[in-house]
Design a protein around this motif. Structure first.
Motif, short mmCIF file in Angstrom:
data_model
loop_
_atom_site.label_atom_id
_atom_site.label_comp_id
_atom_site.label_asym_id
_atom_site.label_seq_id
_atom_site.Cartn_x
_atom_site.Cartn_y
_atom_site.Cartn_z
N ASP A 27 0.84 -1.20 0.00
CA ASP A 27 0.00 0.00 0.00
C ASP A 27 0.89 1.26 0.00
O ASP A 27 0.70 2.17 -0.83
CB ASP A 27 -0.87 -0.07 1.27
CG ASP A 27 -1.86 1.06 1.43
OD1 ASP A 27 -2.11 1.78 0.45
OD2 ASP A 27 -2.39 1.22 2.55
N GLU A 34 -0.22 6.10 -7.25
CA GLU A 34 -1.57 5.57 -7.46
C GLU A 34 -2.25 6.15 -8.71
O GLU A 34 -2.93 5.45 -9.43
CB GLU A 34 -2.44 5.84 -6.22
CG GLU A 34 -3.86 5.30 -6.34
CD GLU A 34 -4.72 5.55 -5.10
OE1 GLU A 34 -4.26 6.23 -4.17
OE2 GLU A 34 -5.86 5.05 -5.08
N THR A 64 -2.45 3.85 3.41
CA THR A 64 -3.66 4.57 2.96
C THR A 64 -4.93 3.82 3.38
O THR A 64 -4.88 2.91 4.23
CB THR A 64 -3.66 4.78 1.42
OG1 THR A 64 -4.08 3.57 0.78
CG2 THR A 64 -2.30 5.20 0.91
N ASP A 65 -6.04 4.19 2.76
CA ASP A 65 -7.33 3.58 3.10
C ASP A 65 -7.34 2.05 3.04
O ASP A 65 -8.05 1.41 3.79
CB ASP A 65 -8.44 4.15 2.18
CG ASP A 65 -8.19 3.93 0.71
OD1 ASP A 65 -7.01 3.85 0.30
OD2 ASP A 65 -9.15 3.86 -0.06
N ASP A 66 -6.49 1.49 2.17
CA ASP A 66 -6.46 0.02 2.05
C ASP A 66 -6.07 -0.62 3.39
O ASP A 66 -6.73 -1.55 3.86
CB ASP A 66 -5.45 -0.40 0.97
CG ASP A 66 -5.69 0.29 -0.36
OD1 ASP A 66 -5.91 -0.40 -1.35
OD2 ASP A 66 -5.67 1.54 -0.40
N ARG A 129 -6.38 9.58 2.93
CA ARG A 129 -5.41 9.25 1.87
C ARG A 129 -6.15 8.65 0.69
O ARG A 129 -6.11 7.45 0.45
CB ARG A 129 -4.35 8.28 2.41
CG ARG A 129 -3.72 8.73 3.75
CD ARG A 129 -2.28 9.13 3.60
NE ARG A 129 -1.75 9.81 4.77
CZ ARG A 129 -1.20 9.20 5.84
NH1 ARG A 129 -1.09 7.89 5.86
NH2 ARG A 129 -0.74 9.91 6.86
N ALA A 130 -6.86 9.50 -0.03
CA ALA A 130 -7.60 9.10 -1.24
C ALA A 130 -8.53 7.90 -1.01
O ALA A 130 -8.44 6.89 -1.70
CB ALA A 130 -6.63 8.81 -2.38
N ASP A 297 -1.66 1.34 -5.28
CA ASP A 297 -1.60 1.01 -3.85
C ASP A 297 -2.47 -0.19 -3.52
O ASP A 297 -2.11 -1.02 -2.68
CB ASP A 297 -1.93 2.22 -2.97
CG ASP A 297 -3.33 2.74 -3.17
OD1 ASP A 297 -3.89 2.57 -4.27
OD2 ASP A 297 -3.89 3.32 -2.21
MG LIG Z 1 -5.53 3.53 -1.12
#
Ligand SMILES: [Mg+2]
Length: 361
Positions: A27, A34, A64-66, A129-130, A297
């Motif tokens: 990620d 990305e 990030t969101d992942d 983060r996006a 990511d």
């Molecule tokens: Mg992400």
């Protein structure tokens, strides 16, 4: 009917840590690129693309969101299992949705939310983060979707990128792991190409933790995938990934043929291709998984989950393990997922159940 399989394979806490931290590294490596085309990646980082983690002003490589959502998937699954202590039946998906509500808070609130469990008190998770639009809108809508009652028609990769903990927790029952992963994704993603790849990732992780290699895990998981309605495009891409990995086609061309990873089945297919191509070399595989024109990511995170589970923490570069954000917290989560539910340390103080009004499933 979902059967309970027993395995001869060996697994350890190292594989659990590898799965979560490997995902975080993928990620973090993919995040800076990305939204870059491969041409832009090469012009900025050289012909081989991005090779190393980018470090922020605090000395850390940003997740990030992942990874954020992966941690909240674990939070919800653990809260559910603490109620029932039964790993042979479906968890209460409302608990997972409640944890996604806690994640949503992290995207809007400046301060950690108290009294909802230790994950939502981690300050570093309060960072935007996006995040994916589908996740934001579906969770904001406060109606949990399911495979039986799809919430929308989204096929995005925001479902698959966050479900690795389902495979770790339900490792003794890979087919149930598939269903748990797919239902976690279906809370926000209503198209089979959005939720079935999450089932694939979860079941593959369950098999890998039990000692199967990546190729065997794909083959076994395809048998379950084919039982689900709407599996055809996902099956096709998974089989294509397996075939491409056995060919001499250049990896950049092979990845292009699989797509860009914005859609769930493309993301799992790209990650699986990279894991099959470089099953013994985490660094090579994760660089392959992020250096393309798509959702770097997420494909990096999924590859990191798969190969980290396969190789274990010792075979992930130690420099990267130290550089990623929340490495200790991910290690703690790995321990909690590894422990029998009744043996999770300080469970009652760390996984506090929250009251939260949501529309019933
Ligand atoms: Mg992400």
């Amino acid at each position: 009917m979902i059967s309970n399989l027993s395995f001869q394979g060996k697994y350890s806490i190292n594989n659990y840590e590898g799965c979560l931290k490997g995902g975080a590294i993928g990620d973090a490596l993919g995040w800076p690129v990305e939204f870059y085309s491969i041409e832009k990646i090469k012009s900025r980082f050289g012909q081989e693309g991005i090779k190393d983690l980018l470090i922020n002003s605090k000395g850390k490589a940003e997740i990030t969101d992942d990874t954020q959502m992966t941690m909240f998937t674990a939070d919800g699954l653990i809260k559910s299992i603490l109620k029932k202590l039964n790993l042979n039946e479906m968890p209460d998906m409302k608990e997972v949705f409640k944890s996604y509500r806690l994640w949503l808070n992290t995207q809007y609130d400046k301060f950690p939310q108290k009294a909802s469990g230790w994950i939502s008190e981690i300050k570093e998770l309060y960072a935007t983060r996006a995040p994916g639009n589908t996740c934001i809108s579906a969770i904001s809508g406060n109606i949990p979707g399911s495979i039986a009652k799809p919430i929308n028609n989204s096929a995005g990769c925001g479902g698959v990128m966050r479900v690795a903990p389902a495979g770790l927790m339900y490792k003794d029952n890979p087919e149930l792991a598939f269903k748990v992963g797919a239902e976690c994704a279906a809370l926000t993603h209503g198209h089979p190409r959005g939720y079935l790849p999450a089932g694939v990732l979860s079941e593959m992780i369950a098999y890998i933790i039990n000692g199967k290699n990546v190729d065997e895990a794909v083959t076994e998981t395809l048998k379950t995938l084919k039982k689900y309605k709407g599996h055809e495009p996902v099956t096709k891409l998974m089989e294509q990934a397996q075939k491409l990995a056995k060919s001499d086609i250049d990896s950049s061309i092979a990845i292009q043929q699989l797509g860009e990873g914005w859609v769930g089945d493309e993301a799992i297919a790209i990650a699986v291709y990279c894991a099959l191509k470089e099953p013994d070399n985490f660094a090579k595989a994760v660089r392959m998984a992020v250096n393309h024109s798509g959702d770097s990511d997420s494909t990096g995170a999924i590859l990191g989950n798969l190969l980290g589970a396969h190789l274990g923490i010792e075979q992930i570069p130690s420099k990267w393990l130290k550089q990623i954000e929340l490495t200790d917290e991910l290690g703690q989560l790995a321990k909690d997922l590894y422990a029998k539910p009744e043996n999770i340390a300080d469970a009652k103080t760390r996984y506090i159940e929250i009251n939260c009004d949501i529309t019933s499933l």
